[in-house]
Design a protein around this motif. Structure first.
Motif, short mmCIF file in Angstrom:
data_model
loop_
_atom_site.label_atom_id
_atom_site.label_comp_id
_atom_site.label_asym_id
_atom_site.label_seq_id
_atom_site.Cartn_x
_atom_site.Cartn_y
_atom_site.Cartn_z
N GLY A 184 0.68 -1.07 -0.22
CA GLY A 184 -0.02 0.06 -0.18
C GLY A 184 1.12 1.18 0.07
O GLY A 184 1.97 1.27 0.48
N SER A 186 0.02 5.62 -0.58
CA SER A 186 -0.46 6.85 -1.44
C SER A 186 0.30 7.89 -2.50
O SER A 186 -0.29 8.68 -3.12
CB SER A 186 -1.67 7.72 -0.75
N TYR A 201 -2.63 -4.61 -4.52
CA TYR A 201 -2.49 -3.00 -3.97
C TYR A 201 -3.36 -3.01 -2.86
O TYR A 201 -4.67 -3.26 -3.09
CB TYR A 201 -2.44 -2.17 -5.11
N THR A 203 -5.82 -0.61 -0.20
CA THR A 203 -5.82 0.92 0.31
C THR A 203 -6.68 0.89 1.40
O THR A 203 -7.35 0.01 1.68
CB THR A 203 -6.74 1.65 -1.00
N TRP A 204 -6.49 2.02 2.28
CA TRP A 204 -7.35 2.14 3.41
C TRP A 204 -8.56 2.60 2.80
O TRP A 204 -8.92 3.17 1.72
CB TRP A 204 -6.91 3.18 4.22
N VAL A 211 -11.31 5.65 -3.73
CA VAL A 211 -10.86 4.60 -3.99
C VAL A 211 -10.70 4.29 -5.55
O VAL A 211 -9.87 3.62 -5.90
CB VAL A 211 -11.75 3.43 -3.44
N LYS A 214 -7.76 5.76 -7.11
CA LYS A 214 -6.51 5.01 -6.58
C LYS A 214 -6.46 3.74 -7.59
O LYS A 214 -5.51 3.40 -8.05
CB LYS A 214 -6.60 4.49 -5.18
N ILE A 233 -8.96 -3.78 0.03
CA ILE A 233 -9.26 -2.40 1.01
C ILE A 233 -9.29 -2.90 2.37
O ILE A 233 -9.63 -3.91 2.67
CB ILE A 233 -10.40 -2.00 0.59
N GLY A 276 -1.11 8.26 3.05
CA GLY A 276 -2.36 7.61 3.31
C GLY A 276 -2.72 8.38 4.69
O GLY A 276 -4.12 8.16 4.93
#
Length: 388
Positions: A184, A186, A201, A203-204, A211, A214, A233, A276
C-alpha cells in the motif's frame, strides 16, 4: 472474480473499546483488556478460519508484538488460515527476508503472504536504526523486492543498488508456493514500487470515488510495467441484525473516546509523513461531527487509531451492499477487523458472508460446493419467500 476476505490479529491487544496506536502513536490502555497472548490470538485465528476468512493480517511496529514470531506460533494451532505478515524491508537483509519467507512456507504448508510496509514515520524508523528519508525508504523497498523476487524464482542475484548490495545471493530451498506481496501507499513513489512488485495493492477505506481514483492510478502504472495487479481494501466493520443496532454500537465506541486521548492521538498523527495517513485525517478533521462520510462508511475509528480509520457500519444487508459497491470498482479482497476481534468476526461471518454467498459473490474457501450460483441463489430466495 469472487471475493476474498481476511481478518486481523490484534497483536497490540484487544478490547470492547477501540485500541488505538500505530503511525507513531502508542497503543491505548484498552489494549490491556485482552492481552495479545498466543492463546487469545489463536482463538481469533481459529474462528476466522472456521468462518471462511482466507487469511489474517498482523501489524508491524514498536506498538505491537513482532509479526513474524507471533504468526509462526499461532500457525501451529491452525490448519488452513494464511498469515498476512506485515514487515519492513529495511530491518533485515533481502536474502534473509527471502529465506525467512521460504522457511515459513515449508513449516506452515504454504500459508504466508507478505504485507510490505515501507514505514511512514522517520521517528519510529530511527528508533530501529534506519535514518533514510521517506522517498529513500521507498527506493530501498524496490531494491529489496527486486532481490527477493529474483531469489524466489531460483536465480542467483547480484545487485549493487543505491541502498542495498548483494553478491552471489541464492536460496538453497525455494518457497512453494511463492508468497504473494501486498503493498500500500498513496505517494507517487509508492505507486511506482507497487506497479513493479505488488501482487495486491491495498488501500485504506476511503469513500468509493476516492478508491476508484486510486485503482485507476495504480492500474495505469501497472499496465505500463506489463503487469496485472489485484486490489484490496482495509476496513473495520460493525455489522448487526439491524442498522439501529449497528449505529448504537458505533456510538458506544465513540462515547468511550476520551477527549484528551483524541487530542493527543490527533496531534501525533498530524506529524505523520504518510500520505495515506493524511488522507485518513482529512476524512474527519479531528471532529466528532459528520463522521458518516459515505452511506455506512464511518470515520470515527480514526479519531484514536493510526492507519486504517474507517468502518463499515450497518445492518448485514447494508454492509453487504457496500462491499458490493467496492467490488464493482475493482476491489476483490477485503481485510477487515472489529472490536473486539473475536466477537466481531462472528457477527460478520454469520451475518454478512451468507448474504454474499447467496448472491454468488463469495465461496467458502474451505468448504467446496458451499456457494450457490446467482441463479440458484435467486431461486432459493424466491422459494423461501413462497407460502409453505
Amino acid at each position: 472474480m469472487p471475493l476474498t476476505f481476511h481478518w486481523f490479529l490484534p497483536t497490540n491487544g484487544d478490547s470492547r473499546h477501540v485500541v488505538g496506536g500505530g503511525h507513531g502513536t502508542p497503543a491505548t490502555s484498552s489494549g490491556r483488556d485482552r492481552p495479545p497472548t498466543v492463546a487469545y490470538l489463536t482463538q481469533i485465528a481459529r474462528a476466522a478460519e472456521d468462518l471462511g476468512f482466507v487469511g489474517a493480517l498482523t501489524p508491524t511496529g514498536a506498538w505491537c508484538e513482532d509479526a513474524w514470531l507471533t504468526t509462526a506460533m499461532v500457525s501451529q494451532h491452525t490448519e488452513r488460515l494464511k498469515f498476512l505478515v506485515a514487515f519492513r524491508p529495511g530491518f533485515v537483509s533481502p536474502t534473509l527476508g527471502a529465506q525467512m519467507a521460504s522457511t515459513f512456507q515449508r513449516q506452515t504448508g504454504g500459508r504466508l503472504s507478505l504485507n510490505v510496509v515501507t514505514g511512514g514515520e522517520s521517528v519510529e524508523q530511527r528508533a530501529y536504526g534506519d535514518f533514510l528519508d521517506k522517498d529513500a525508504r521507498y527506493r530501498r523497498t524496490g531494491e529489496f523486492l527486486e532481490v527477493v523476487r529474483g531469489l524466489w524464482e531460483g536465480g542467483t542475484v547480484d545487485l549493487r543498488g543505491e541502498h542495498l548490495q548483494v553478491e552471489g545471493a541464492r536460496l538453497a530451498r525455494l518457497p512453494d508456493p511463492v508468497p504473494e506481496v501486498y503493498f500500500g501507499g498513496s505517494s507517487p513513489i509508492a505507486g511506482e514500487v507497487a506497479a513493479r512488485h505488488a501482487d495486491v495493492y491495498l488501500t485504506w477505506g476511503e469513500p468509493p470515488a476516492a478508491v476508484a481514483e486510486k485503482i485507476a492510478w495504480i492500474r495505469a502504472l501497472a499496465d505500463g510495467e506489463g503487469r496485472h495487479i489485484r486490489f484490496g481494501i482495509r476496513l473495520h466493520v460493525i455489522t448487526r441484525d439491524t442498522s439501529a443496532q449497528a449505529w448504537a454500537e458505533a456510538n458506544r465506541l465513540l462515547e468511550g473516546f476520551d477527549e484528551g486521548t483524541v487530542r493527543a492521538v490527533q496531534a501525533g498523527l498530524a506529524r505523520s509523513e504518510s500520505e495515506g495517513q493524511r488522507r485518513m485525517l482529512d476524512l474527519h478533521g479531528g471532529s466528532r461531527d459528520d463522521l458518516e462520510i459515505h452511506p455506512n462508511l464511518w470515520a470515527g475509528i480514526g479519531l484514536v487509531r493510526g492507519g486504517a480509520g474507517t468502518a463499515l457500519v450497518g445492518s448485514h444487508d447494508e454492509v453487504a451492499a457496500r462491499i458490493g459497491e467496492y467490488h464493482r470498482l475493482g476491489i476483490d479482497e477485503f481485510v477487515l477487523s472489529g472490536y473486539p476481534h473475536l466477537e466481531e468476526a462472528y457477527w460478520f461471518g454469520e451475518g454478512v458472508l451468507p448474504r454474499l454467498r447467496a448472491q454468488g459473490l463469495w465461496p467458502h474457501p474451505f468448504r467446496p460446493g458451499a456457494v450457490a450460483s446467482s441463479s440458484a441463489a435467486q431461486a432459493a430466495l424466491a422459494g423461501a419467500a413462497s407460502p409453505r
